[in-house]
Design a protein around this motif. Structure first.
Motif, PDB file in Angstrom:
ATOM      1  N   MET A   1       0.833  -1.203   0.000  1.00  0.00           N
ATOM      2  CA  MET A   1       0.000   0.000   0.000  1.00  0.00           C
ATOM      3  C   MET A   1       0.868   1.254   0.000  1.00  0.00           C
ATOM      4  SD  MET A   1      -3.113   0.174  -0.251  1.00  0.00           S
ATOM      5  CE  MET A   1      -4.036   1.634  -0.658  1.00  0.00           C
ATOM      6  N   LYS A   2       1.970   1.139   0.712  1.00  0.00           N
ATOM      7  CA  LYS A   2       2.856   2.293   0.817  1.00  0.00           C
ATOM      8  C   LYS A   2       3.273   2.808  -0.551  1.00  0.00           C
ATOM      9  CE  LYS A   2       6.118   3.199   4.485  1.00  0.00           C
ATOM     10  NZ  LYS A   2       7.322   2.746   5.146  1.00  0.00           N
ATOM     11  N   ARG A   3       3.552   1.844  -1.422  1.00  0.00           N
ATOM     12  CA  ARG A   3       4.112   2.246  -2.711  1.00  0.00           C
ATOM     13  C   ARG A   3       3.105   2.809  -3.679  1.00  0.00           C
ATOM     14  NH1 ARG A   3       8.169  -2.557  -2.707  1.00  0.00           N
ATOM     15  NH2 ARG A   3       9.989  -1.485  -1.905  1.00  0.00           N
ATOM     16  N   ILE A   4       1.829   2.430  -3.497  1.00  0.00           N
ATOM     17  CA  ILE A   4       0.847   2.988  -4.415  1.00  0.00           C
ATOM     18  C   ILE A   4       0.390   4.362  -3.955  1.00  0.00           C
ATOM     19  CG2 ILE A   4      -1.292   2.146  -3.373  1.00  0.00           C
ATOM     20  CD1 ILE A   4      -2.185   1.435  -6.200  1.00  0.00           C
ATOM     21  N   ALA A   5       0.618   4.622  -2.682  1.00  0.00           N
ATOM     22  CA  ALA A   5       0.145   5.895  -2.137  1.00  0.00           C
ATOM     23  C   ALA A   5       0.730   7.048  -2.929  1.00  0.00           C
ATOM     24  CB  ALA A   5       0.539   6.011  -0.671  1.00  0.00           C
ATOM     25  N   PHE A   6      -0.150   7.751  -3.577  1.00  0.00           N
ATOM     26  CA  PHE A   6       0.271   8.923  -4.315  1.00  0.00           C
ATOM     27  C   PHE A   6       1.393   8.630  -5.274  1.00  0.00           C
ATOM     28  CE2 PHE A   6      -2.759  11.068  -2.228  1.00  0.00           C
ATOM     29  CZ  PHE A   6      -2.771  10.623  -0.918  1.00  0.00           C
ATOM     30  N   LEU A   7       1.164   7.551  -5.942  1.00  0.00           N
ATOM     31  CA  LEU A   7       2.078   7.125  -6.973  1.00  0.00           C
ATOM     32  C   LEU A   7       2.191   8.157  -8.069  1.00  0.00           C
ATOM     33  CD1 LEU A   7       3.528   4.978  -8.620  1.00  0.00           C
ATOM     34  CD2 LEU A   7       1.299   4.143  -9.308  1.00  0.00           C
ATOM     35  N   LEU A   8       1.113   8.890  -8.248  1.00  0.00           N
ATOM     36  CA  LEU A   8       0.928   9.548  -9.535  1.00  0.00           C
ATOM     37  C   LEU A   8       1.373  10.986  -9.620  1.00  0.00           C
ATOM     38  CD1 LEU A   8      -2.386   7.897  -9.274  1.00  0.00           C
ATOM     39  CD2 LEU A   8      -0.789   7.251 -11.045  1.00  0.00           C
ATOM     40  N   VAL A   9       1.483  11.602  -8.486  1.00  0.00           N
ATOM     41  CA  VAL A   9       1.664  13.044  -8.551  1.00  0.00           C
ATOM     42  C   VAL A   9       2.681  13.514  -7.513  1.00  0.00           C
ATOM     43  CG1 VAL A   9       0.348  15.161  -8.725  1.00  0.00           C
ATOM     44  CG2 VAL A   9      -0.816  13.005  -8.970  1.00  0.00           C
ATOM     45  N   ALA A  10       3.416  14.549  -7.811  1.00  0.00           N
ATOM     46  CA  ALA A  10       4.416  15.042  -6.867  1.00  0.00           C
ATOM     47  C   ALA A  10       4.973  16.440  -7.234  1.00  0.00           C
ATOM     48  CB  ALA A  10       5.535  14.013  -6.786  1.00  0.00           C
ATOM     49  N   VAL A  11       5.711  17.136  -6.333  1.00  0.00           N
ATOM     50  CA  VAL A  11       6.300  18.467  -6.633  1.00  0.00           C
ATOM     51  C   VAL A  11       7.802  18.512  -6.373  1.00  0.00           C
ATOM     52  CG1 VAL A  11       6.332  20.959  -6.115  1.00  0.00           C
ATOM     53  CG2 VAL A  11       4.219  19.725  -5.995  1.00  0.00           C
ATOM     54  N   ALA A  12       8.558  18.509  -7.460  1.00  0.00           N
ATOM     55  CA  ALA A  12      10.011  18.545  -7.302  1.00  0.00           C
ATOM     56  C   ALA A  12      10.536  19.975  -7.314  1.00  0.00           C
ATOM     57  CB  ALA A  12      10.671  17.743  -8.402  1.00  0.00           C
TER      58      ALA A  12
ATOM     59  N   LYS B   1      -1.617  26.915   0.850  1.00  0.00           N
ATOM     60  CA  LYS B   1      -2.230  26.004   1.825  1.00  0.00           C
ATOM     61  C   LYS B   1      -1.365  24.769   2.068  1.00  0.00           C
ATOM     62  CE  LYS B   1      -6.578  23.566   2.757  1.00  0.00           C
ATOM     63  NZ  LYS B   1      -7.949  23.308   2.285  1.00  0.00           N
ATOM     64  N   TYR B   2      -0.756  24.282   1.005  1.00  0.00           N
ATOM     65  CA  TYR B   2       0.014  23.038   1.114  1.00  0.00           C
ATOM     66  C   TYR B   2       1.518  23.285   0.972  1.00  0.00           C
ATOM     67  CZ  TYR B   2      -4.673  21.151   0.360  1.00  0.00           C
ATOM     68  OH  TYR B   2      -6.017  20.875   0.467  1.00  0.00           O
ATOM     69  N   ALA B   3       1.939  24.455   1.425  1.00  0.00           N
ATOM     70  CA  ALA B   3       3.355  24.820   1.274  1.00  0.00           C
ATOM     71  C   ALA B   3       4.286  23.810   1.937  1.00  0.00           C
ATOM     72  CB  ALA B   3       3.578  26.213   1.864  1.00  0.00           C
ATOM     73  N   ALA B   4       3.823  23.186   3.005  1.00  0.00           N
ATOM     74  CA  ALA B   4       4.691  22.246   3.735  1.00  0.00           C
ATOM     75  C   ALA B   4       4.974  20.976   2.952  1.00  0.00           C
ATOM     76  CB  ALA B   4       4.039  21.879   5.065  1.00  0.00           C
ATOM     77  N   THR B   5       4.162  20.730   1.935  1.00  0.00           N
ATOM     78  CA  THR B   5       4.358  19.512   1.126  1.00  0.00           C
ATOM     79  C   THR B   5       4.454  19.881  -0.352  1.00  0.00           C
ATOM     80  OG1 THR B   5       1.947  19.189   1.324  1.00  0.00           O
ATOM     81  CG2 THR B   5       3.359  17.828   2.735  1.00  0.00           C
ATOM     82  N   GLY B   6       5.320  20.840  -0.601  1.00  0.00           N
ATOM     83  CA  GLY B   6       5.653  21.173  -1.986  1.00  0.00           C
ATOM     84  C   GLY B   6       4.529  21.809  -2.772  1.00  0.00           C
ATOM     85  N   GLY B   7       3.532  22.331  -2.093  1.00  0.00           N
ATOM     86  CA  GLY B   7       2.438  22.990  -2.800  1.00  0.00           C
ATOM     87  C   GLY B   7       1.280  22.066  -3.134  1.00  0.00           C
ATOM     88  N   TRP B   8       1.447  20.787  -2.808  1.00  0.00           N
ATOM     89  CA  TRP B   8       0.409  19.797  -3.107  1.00  0.00           C
ATOM     90  C   TRP B   8      -0.216  19.272  -1.816  1.00  0.00           C
ATOM     91  CZ3 TRP B   8      -1.275  18.822  -7.949  1.00  0.00           C
ATOM     92  CH2 TRP B   8      -0.430  19.091  -9.027  1.00  0.00           C
TER      93      TRP B   8
ATOM     94  N   PHE C   1       4.174  12.546   0.457  1.00  0.00           N
ATOM     95  CA  PHE C   1       5.072  13.605   0.016  1.00  0.00           C
ATOM     96  C   PHE C   1       6.501  13.123  -0.261  1.00  0.00           C
ATOM     97  CE2 PHE C   1       7.971  17.149   1.369  1.00  0.00           C
ATOM     98  CZ  PHE C   1       7.940  17.813   0.155  1.00  0.00           C
ATOM     99  N   PRO C   2       7.101  12.338   0.632  1.00  0.00           N
ATOM    100  CA  PRO C   2       8.487  11.923   0.355  1.00  0.00           C
ATOM    101  C   PRO C   2       8.612  11.144  -0.954  1.00  0.00           C
ATOM    102  CG  PRO C   2       7.852  11.342   2.603  1.00  0.00           C
ATOM    103  CD  PRO C   2       6.614  11.827   1.927  1.00  0.00           C
ATOM    104  N   CYS C   3       7.609  10.335  -1.263  1.00  0.00           N
ATOM    105  CA  CYS C   3       7.667   9.568  -2.504  1.00  0.00           C
ATOM    106  C   CYS C   3       7.462  10.480  -3.715  1.00  0.00           C
ATOM    107  CB  CYS C   3       6.633   8.448  -2.480  1.00  0.00           C
ATOM    108  SG  CYS C   3       6.733   7.365  -3.922  1.00  0.00           S
ATOM    109  N   HIS C   4       6.451  11.316  -3.640  1.00  0.00           N
ATOM    110  CA  HIS C   4       6.166  12.203  -4.774  1.00  0.00           C
ATOM    111  C   HIS C   4       7.271  13.224  -5.006  1.00  0.00           C
ATOM    112  CE1 HIS C   4       2.174  11.292  -6.457  1.00  0.00           C
ATOM    113  NE2 HIS C   4       2.079  10.582  -5.354  1.00  0.00           N
TER     114      HIS C   4
END
Lengths: 173, 173
Positions: free
Chosen positions: B1-12, B128-135, B156-159
């Protein structure tokens, strides 16, 4: 290719469009030659999602199945047979591993759409497509060319085996 | 489950939202605790298609990735970072063989969505989501309950490892 052709949609309720129009399974008589879909419905990429699909064997194919408004309403309400005006689009891509994702996850577990391979449509018009169970079938290769005759002849006989008005696809909630 | 969590989107592109707000990788400081998405965006099932996805390993998961109008425009135009207002939805299902299709095709080649497993969202709001890269990340189990804290902390760490503004998903044309 034969097996993916119009994998998704079909008309089994021949009674509803008059079985006398389909005298031989998968073939039309002289008065009702098969008519295929030869123009892409405009705007189909903006249609809503019906479901997704994945074919292995020799295909390695990924698909998104979209529907126009008539199709979405019919799927959601469970309307059978599908009403005239229903159009279902199958957007096909290669089914390929994602090197980018697998590197992040540390396992070769992630598959994503590769390059587009073809787009297929089924269009419900019980009069125009009476020879093929009320559905017109269309296949567009990635370069925009149409599927050849040999391919197109496989659509109806295969879809006629689907249990819900020649349609294989179920709605994904 | 960990790996699918927010598989799809992220902020680098953390720079674009101020790296000072993200002092430790994957963790927020006391002044900017992670804020999660706790309400499903209304109407998301009618959104347009971004892509499809398939995760194996221990997941056997099928996904349709949909986007609101802001997301679709950004994906089509290649806009990076994604603008505030972008919302991406990942509808997850089991990835199961279709007995019905395989019987028709004569080969065990066809896979379709099984029962829904969860729906995940990422919402872009750079303040609002500044702590997690804006997402903002949201996970809704099939019974409507939220993902637990342990799960949510993995998002967040994965994305953050995704190369395009924390987003793994590419647009499928």
């Amino acid at each position: 290719m034969k097996r993916i052709a119009f994998l998704l949609v079909a008309v089994a309720t021949l009674a509803s469009v008059g079985t006398y129009l389909v005298p031989t399974f998968g073939q039309a008589d002289k008065n009702s030659a098969p008519v295929y879909v030869t123009k892409m419905p405009p705007g189909y990429r903006d249609w809503r999602l019906i479901s997704v699909a994945h074919e292995e064997g020799s295909l390695h194919s990924f698909a998104a199945i979209l529907g126009n408004d008539v199709a979405i309403k019919a799927f959601r309400e469970g309307t059978l047979p599908y009403p005239d005006g229903t159009i279902i689009a199958a957007l096909h891509y290669g089914h390929i591993p994602s090197e980018e994702n697998n590197k992040v996850f540390g396992d070769p577990q992630s598959f994503v759409p590769g390059p587009p391979t073809n787009v297929q449509f089924v269009v419900k018009d019980s009069k125009k497509y009476a020879a093929t169970g009320g559905w017109g079938f269309g296949h567009f290769n990635k370069d925009g060319t149409l599927g050849n005759d040999a391919l197109m002849k496989t659509c109806f006989p295969c879809h006629a085996k689907a249990s819900r008005d020649l349609v294989f696809t179920h709605y994904a909630p």
